[in-house]
Design a protein around this motif. Structure first.
Motif, PDB file in Angstrom:
ATOM      1  N   GLY A 158       0.825  -1.208   0.000  1.00 40.08           N
ATOM      2  CA  GLY A 158       0.000   0.000   0.000  1.00 40.08           C
ATOM      3  C   GLY A 158       0.852   1.247   0.000  1.00 40.08           C
ATOM      4  N   VAL A 161       2.604   1.765  -3.402  1.00 43.79           N
ATOM      5  CA  VAL A 161       1.728   2.259  -4.464  1.00 43.79           C
ATOM      6  C   VAL A 161       1.237   3.684  -4.199  1.00 43.79           C
ATOM      7  N   SER A 162       0.877   3.988  -2.936  1.00 43.05           N
ATOM      8  CA  SER A 162       0.203   5.258  -2.650  1.00 43.05           C
ATOM      9  C   SER A 162       0.852   6.101  -1.560  1.00 43.05           C
ATOM     10  N   PHE A 166      -1.654   3.985   3.522  1.00 42.30           N
ATOM     11  CA  PHE A 166      -2.492   3.293   2.544  1.00 42.30           C
ATOM     12  C   PHE A 166      -2.188   1.802   2.650  1.00 42.30           C
ATOM     13  N   TYR A 221      -9.324  16.413   1.818  1.00 44.29           N
ATOM     14  CA  TYR A 221      -8.634  16.500   0.527  1.00 44.29           C
ATOM     15  C   TYR A 221      -9.423  17.423  -0.407  1.00 44.29           C
ATOM     16  N   TYR A 263     -12.252   9.476   2.571  1.00 44.77           N
ATOM     17  CA  TYR A 263     -10.871   9.949   2.493  1.00 44.77           C
ATOM     18  C   TYR A 263     -10.605  10.989   3.573  1.00 44.77           C
ATOM     19  N   HIS A 281      -5.752   6.928   5.346  1.00 38.87           N
ATOM     20  CA  HIS A 281      -6.251   7.993   4.472  1.00 38.87           C
ATOM     21  C   HIS A 281      -7.480   7.584   3.666  1.00 38.87           C
ATOM     22  N   GLN A 282      -7.716   6.292   3.513  1.00 43.79           N
ATOM     23  CA  GLN A 282      -8.855   5.823   2.707  1.00 43.79           C
ATOM     24  C   GLN A 282      -9.455   4.591   3.367  1.00 43.79           C
TER      25      GLN A 282
END
Length: 426
Positions: A158, A161-162, A166, A221, A263, A281-282
């Motif tokens: 995670g 990638v982000s 994440f 965000y 988010y 964050h998500q």
């Protein structure tokens, strides 16, 4: 937004609410002064505008020198009307801006103080004594260690990638989240909710209307190119769903269950719960959102709490219910109850649900009303968590077994094909 009629009639109630929240009570007087100037400016504009209309009729019937004089007067008056209209608009904007800085008036009985001044209302269930069950040498595993053993949670990829905070939910982790959310949606359906898949990007006026662009705006965000905001809860989109409408609540509350990705920037929380998926964050969530008559909001709030407790019983989690202190409430909430599940690895309670009674605060900002025998009135809104990704943390830790497997709560087994135990992948 605060009810200006209440502010004018009983400013001491609003001042007391401000003090309980730890906010400035003198803001009440600033708003009252701005409101008085707004009304004075509006009255001046309307008086001169009425005179302007009257002169227009006189001009139509006048002739000669009288008509020329009236036309000159009308022209001068038009400039004054335009200036007064601008003054009234400025006064309106100033009054509204100030009024939006005042949080909702808290309910009677809400504890005063900040984050640590909550009142514990009840404990439900008993945390397991894992040392007694498995011996004194047993070491409690946290949710990330368990999740990695099950190949259910992958924070390393995670982050690759982000970025930090994440994660991937894989295999049984993904299935467990879907099980939780589907169970929540089934409970919502049984209780008269309309299932809803909501947008996760909203306009500034919708985000502001729900009260999220205040003190905690830095946690949201924002996409400046499109001037859209990513929601931290489907409450935002569901609050905007009926913006500017007149609702029919004759048959009872309008209840929606919103399923969405959420988010949050989690600004200012560095170093706190950064391991695993507690503060990320998500995430995904099923949120209860209700439109109801103001007189019914108190009882509806308790109903939402009862539905949250029903979900926690299904997940077989020990938890406590707290009455959040006024200084820890969001600006829109008049009262908030949190359910906190036990976290064995940290020997503490962790919030897993939250339900807020926002009374008429959000609906007033968003222009949502109902028609009654006495005329139009603003309705009330409430919200509450029915399930979210964070529940995986509590389920893995509370149902862990000595060999690294995790027992599946009976209430979730039908959503996992009858699976009774989540086994580690060797």
């Amino acid at each position: 937004m605060i009810d200006l009629q209440l502010l004018r009639q009983d400013p001491d109630v609003v001042r007391a609410s401000q003090v309980a929240r730890g906010e400035d009570p003198h803001l009440v007087d600033e708003v009252l002064d701005a409101d008085a100037r707004r009304r004075s400016a509006q009255t001046g504009y309307e008086t001169l505008r009425a005179e302007q209309k009257s002169l227009g009729k006189q001009v139509a019937t006048a002739s000669g020198d009288e008509k020329h004089a009236l036309l000159a007067h009308t022209k001068a008056l038009a400039a004054q009307v335009k200036a007064l209209q601008a003054d009234a608009a400025d006064a309106e904007e100033h009054a509204v801006t100030l009024a939006r800085r005042i949080g909702n008036v808290i309910e009677d009985g809400v504890p005063s103080g900040g984050e640590d001044d909550y009142a514990v209302l009840e404990h439900v269930g008993t945390p397991r004594d894992l040392a007694a069950e498995y011996g004194p040498d047993f070491r409690v595993q946290d949710h990330l260690a368990l999740g990695e053993g099950l190949r259910a949670i992958d924070t390393e990829r995670g982050a690759k990638v982000s970025g930090s905070r994440f994660y991937f939910l894989t295999g049984i982790g993904a299935r467990l989240e879907l099980a939780l959310l589907n169970a929540a949606m089934d409970l919502a359906l049984r209780n008269g909710f309309t299932p809803t898949i909501t947008p996760t990007l909203v306009k500034p006026e919708i985000m502001a209307g729900t009260g999220f662009l205040g003190a905690h705006a830095d946690e949201i965000y924002h996409l400046p190119v499109d001037d859209l905001y990513l929601v931290g809860t489907s409450e935002v989109a569901l609050a905007g769903y009926h913006q500017g409408e007149i609702l029919d609540l004759a048959d009872g509350p309008l209840r929606y269950a919103g399923w969405s990705a959420c988010y949050r920037r989690e600004a200012g929380s560095y170093g706190k719960d950064t391991r695993g998926i507690i503060r990320v964050h998500q995430f995904h969530k099923v949120e209860a959102f209700v439109w109801t008559r103001p007189d019914d909001a108190y009882d509806e709030h308790r109903r939402i709490l009862a539905w949250e407790k029903e979900m926690l019983a299904l997940a077989e989690l020990p938890y406590r219910v707290i009455d959040t202190a006024a200084g820890d409430l969001g600006s829109s909430a008049a009262r908030k109850f949190d359910c906190e599940a036990w976290l064995p690895s940290q020997q503490r309670w962790m919030e897993v649900t939250s339900t807020s009674n926002c009374t008429t605060y959000q609906a007033r900002r968003l222009g949502v009303r109902e028609r009654t025998d006495d005329g139009m009135r603003t309705v009330a809104t409430l919200n509450g968590t029915l399930a979210t990704t964070r529940w995986i943390v509590a389920i893995l830790e509370n149902h862990q077994q000595a060999d690294g497997s995790v027992r599946v709560p009976e209430g979730l087994r039908p959503y996992l094909g009858g699976l009774e135990v989540m086994e580690p992948v060797r």
